[in-house]
Design a protein around this motif. Structure first.
Motif, PDB file in Angstrom:
ATOM      1  N   PRO A  12       7.678 -10.842   1.347  1.00  0.00           N
ATOM      2  CA  PRO A  12       9.137 -10.702   1.289  1.00  0.00           C
ATOM      3  C   PRO A  12       9.703 -10.719  -0.126  1.00  0.00           C
ATOM      4  N   LYS A  13       8.946 -11.245  -1.095  1.00  0.00           N
ATOM      5  CA  LYS A  13       9.422 -11.278  -2.480  1.00  0.00           C
ATOM      6  C   LYS A  13       9.214  -9.943  -3.186  1.00  0.00           C
ATOM      7  N   GLU A  14       8.418  -9.077  -2.604  1.00  0.00           N
ATOM      8  CA  GLU A  14       8.153  -7.781  -3.212  1.00  0.00           C
ATOM      9  C   GLU A  14       9.351  -6.854  -3.015  1.00  0.00           C
ATOM     10  N   PRO A  15       9.711  -6.046  -4.018  1.00  0.00           N
ATOM     11  CA  PRO A  15      10.844  -5.121  -3.846  1.00  0.00           C
ATOM     12  C   PRO A  15      10.639  -4.208  -2.642  1.00  0.00           C
ATOM     13  N   LEU A  16      11.757  -3.839  -2.029  1.00  0.00           N
ATOM     14  CA  LEU A  16      11.701  -3.067  -0.788  1.00  0.00           C
ATOM     15  C   LEU A  16      10.960  -1.747  -0.977  1.00  0.00           C
ATOM     16  N   ARG A  66       3.708   0.757  -0.304  1.00  0.00           N
ATOM     17  CA  ARG A  66       2.367   0.197  -0.124  1.00  0.00           C
ATOM     18  C   ARG A  66       1.902   0.349   1.327  1.00  0.00           C
ATOM     19  N   MET A  67       2.795   0.113   2.277  1.00  0.00           N
ATOM     20  CA  MET A  67       2.424   0.262   3.688  1.00  0.00           C
ATOM     21  C   MET A  67       2.169   1.731   4.040  1.00  0.00           C
ATOM     22  N   GLN A  68       2.971   2.625   3.493  1.00  0.00           N
ATOM     23  CA  GLN A  68       2.755   4.051   3.752  1.00  0.00           C
ATOM     24  C   GLN A  68       1.431   4.522   3.160  1.00  0.00           C
ATOM     25  N   ALA A  69       1.086   4.032   1.965  1.00  0.00           N
ATOM     26  CA  ALA A  69      -0.181   4.416   1.350  1.00  0.00           C
ATOM     27  C   ALA A  69      -1.366   3.918   2.172  1.00  0.00           C
ATOM     28  N   LEU A  70      -1.249   2.712   2.725  1.00  0.00           N
ATOM     29  CA  LEU A  70      -2.320   2.181   3.557  1.00  0.00           C
ATOM     30  C   LEU A  70      -2.468   2.980   4.848  1.00  0.00           C
ATOM     31  N   GLN A  71      -1.342   3.403   5.422  1.00  0.00           N
ATOM     32  CA  GLN A  71      -1.400   4.250   6.615  1.00  0.00           C
ATOM     33  C   GLN A  71      -2.009   5.616   6.290  1.00  0.00           C
TER      34      GLN A  71
END
Length: 456
Positions: free
Chosen positions: A334-338, A344-349
């Motif tokens: 939650p501390k990471e910028p939106l 990061r989640m899109q890259a992992l997907q």
């Protein structure tokens, strides 16, 4: 600097216009035309400021990408240095087989040099040194392989002797491969309860019709090629000791390699994890050779295709399993910028989909080869590891939607934020074949907060 200069010029221009308009206002000649001109200038300034912010953001992303590539280059260089050091150690080991004989040869050469003329001295020394090197290479003892890891229960083991010395014959190999199981359905009902959610598709289509903007996709290039230093490799290949060491392995390690051939040909496992253990053992045994490829090419009975298939299956399974574990254990910070968290989640997907699609494209041909070599292949089906990887993407969808819901609930009104959440949810929904209960709940919360934002 170019952006700052542009902004400064705009500010100076606006200041100049305002001063002129103020002077005209004092004279009582301010008109509606001047007001519209000021409004257009202000709008132009806002556009330039927004463009400046986007360029700064893009510059930050490029810097992060450069840092990542630099770290990757450093790791590749370290791997290259380690590989060269291992190769040098193998050569030094082959040359240090019999130090005492080398000392005796050197002493003999020294005595002969004292009794012979100067011209004959050089010739004799060189020839004796070459003979000493050849003698040390020939004295390499043959290696005895350690027994490979055995499966828990496997009737297809090579013949061996019992405690009384009686030779026990293994069960014969089947003449034909067992018939493959029926093709599993495309749905993943057998692994976890997922079902289609029509609301995801409806909301996605309704929002994408309103939003005509297309997503900008950043295509990251592959790992830059690292130029290897050729001087050391050329020196090693041109050394007579290296070629002599290969010849010595071919002559001395024939029995050792014959035992490895039997083990590879008789290898038959039902669990892919057992294949990983066998490949690890095989690589450890072959590492004792000076150069694996150069030595094994002199043994025509070496089962190269099966050995390569075992290594390929083990490597592919390990890579997919590591990726599945990374996705399953993903947690949003939650501390990471939106913007950075969503990226990061899109890259992992993206990585997940590329790996699964690649495995599905080669599944038919690879599974056929694996069956012929008695290598487990069921993990490539949708009911195996591939299905688990698809289901693991549901965790990314939940984290993605929860993060956007949290940001919207806290009052963030960034453009197309809701569209991003629904688009990612739709993407995972189609990839995994549906949503489970937890993911459906996260989607309902996103839909609810999105409806509330539209009413404001």
């Amino acid at each position: 600097m170019e952006k700052d200069t542009t902004i400064q010029m705009l500010i100076n221009f606006i200041t100049h216009i305002i001063a002129i308009l103020l002077r005209r206002g004092e004279e009582g000649k301010m008109s509606l035309e001047h007001e519209s001109e000021i409004t257009s200038i202000k709008k132009n300034l806002e556009v330039q400021m927004a463009r400046n912010e986007s360029l700064e953001k893009e510059n930050k992303d490029l810097r992060q990408e450069v840092a990542r590539l630099k770290s990757q280059i450093i790791s590749l260089k370290a791997h290259n240095i380690e590989r060269k050091s291992i190769l040098w150690k193998k050569i030094q080991k082959s040359m240090d087989g019999n130090n005492s004989d080398g000392l005796q040869h050197k002493a003999a050469v020294q005595v002969m040099s004292e009794k012979s003329p100067t011209n004959e001295n050089v010739h004799t020394t060189n020839s004796d040194l070459q003979e000493a090197e050849a003698a040390r290479i020939k004295d390499r003892s043959a290696k005895v392989p350690t027994p490979p890891p055995r499966p828990a229960s496997n009737p297809l083991l090579p013949s061996h002797k019992n405690e009384k010395g009686m030779k026990v014959q293994p069960l014969p190999l089947p003449t034909t491969a067992p018939p493959p199981p029926p093709t599993p359905p495309k749905s993943l009902v057998g692994l976890k309860a997922v079902r289609r959610v029509p609301e995801v598709i409806e909301l996605y289509r309704s929002l994408t019709r309103k939003d005509a903007n297309k997503d900008n996709k950043i295509n990251t290039n592959g790992t830059p090629a690292v130029a290897f230093t050729r001087n050391m490799i050329e020196e090693i290949e041109n050394r007579s000791t290296f070629l002599s060491a290969i010849k010595s392995d071919v002559q001395r390690q024939g029995e050792f390699i014959s035992l490895l051939i039997k083990e590879v040909e008789s290898a038959s496992y039902s669990d892919i994890s057992e294949v990983e253990s066998f490949v690890k053992w095989l690589d450890g045994e072959l590492s004792s050779l000076v150069d694996e490829r150069s030595v094994l090419k002199h043994f025509p009975h070496w089962p190269e295709q099966k050995a390569d298939a075992l290594r390929e299956a083990s490597c592919n399974y390990r890579d997919l399993k590591n990726l599945e574990s990374e996705v399953s254990s993903f947690e949003d910070n939650p501390k990471e910028p939106l913007a950075q968290a969503l990226k990061r989640m899109q890259a992992l997907q993206d990585r997940l989909e590329r790996s699964v699609n690649s495995a599905e494209r080669t599944r038919e041909s690879a599974s056929k080869r694996y069956r012929n070599f008695h290598i487990p292949w069921e993990w490539m089906l949708d009911t195996g590891l591939i299905g688990q990887m698809k289901l693991s993407s549901l965790r990314l969808a939940r984290e993605f939607m929860k993060r956007i819901t949290k940001e919207l609930d806290e009052g963030l009104r960034e453009d197309n934020l809701l569209v991003q959440g629904v688009r990612f949810a739709f993407r995972v929904h189609q990839f995994a074949g549906g949503f489970d209960t937890e993911t459906i709940q996260a989607f309902q919360e996103l839909k609810k907060i999105g409806s509330a934002c539209d009413m404001l």
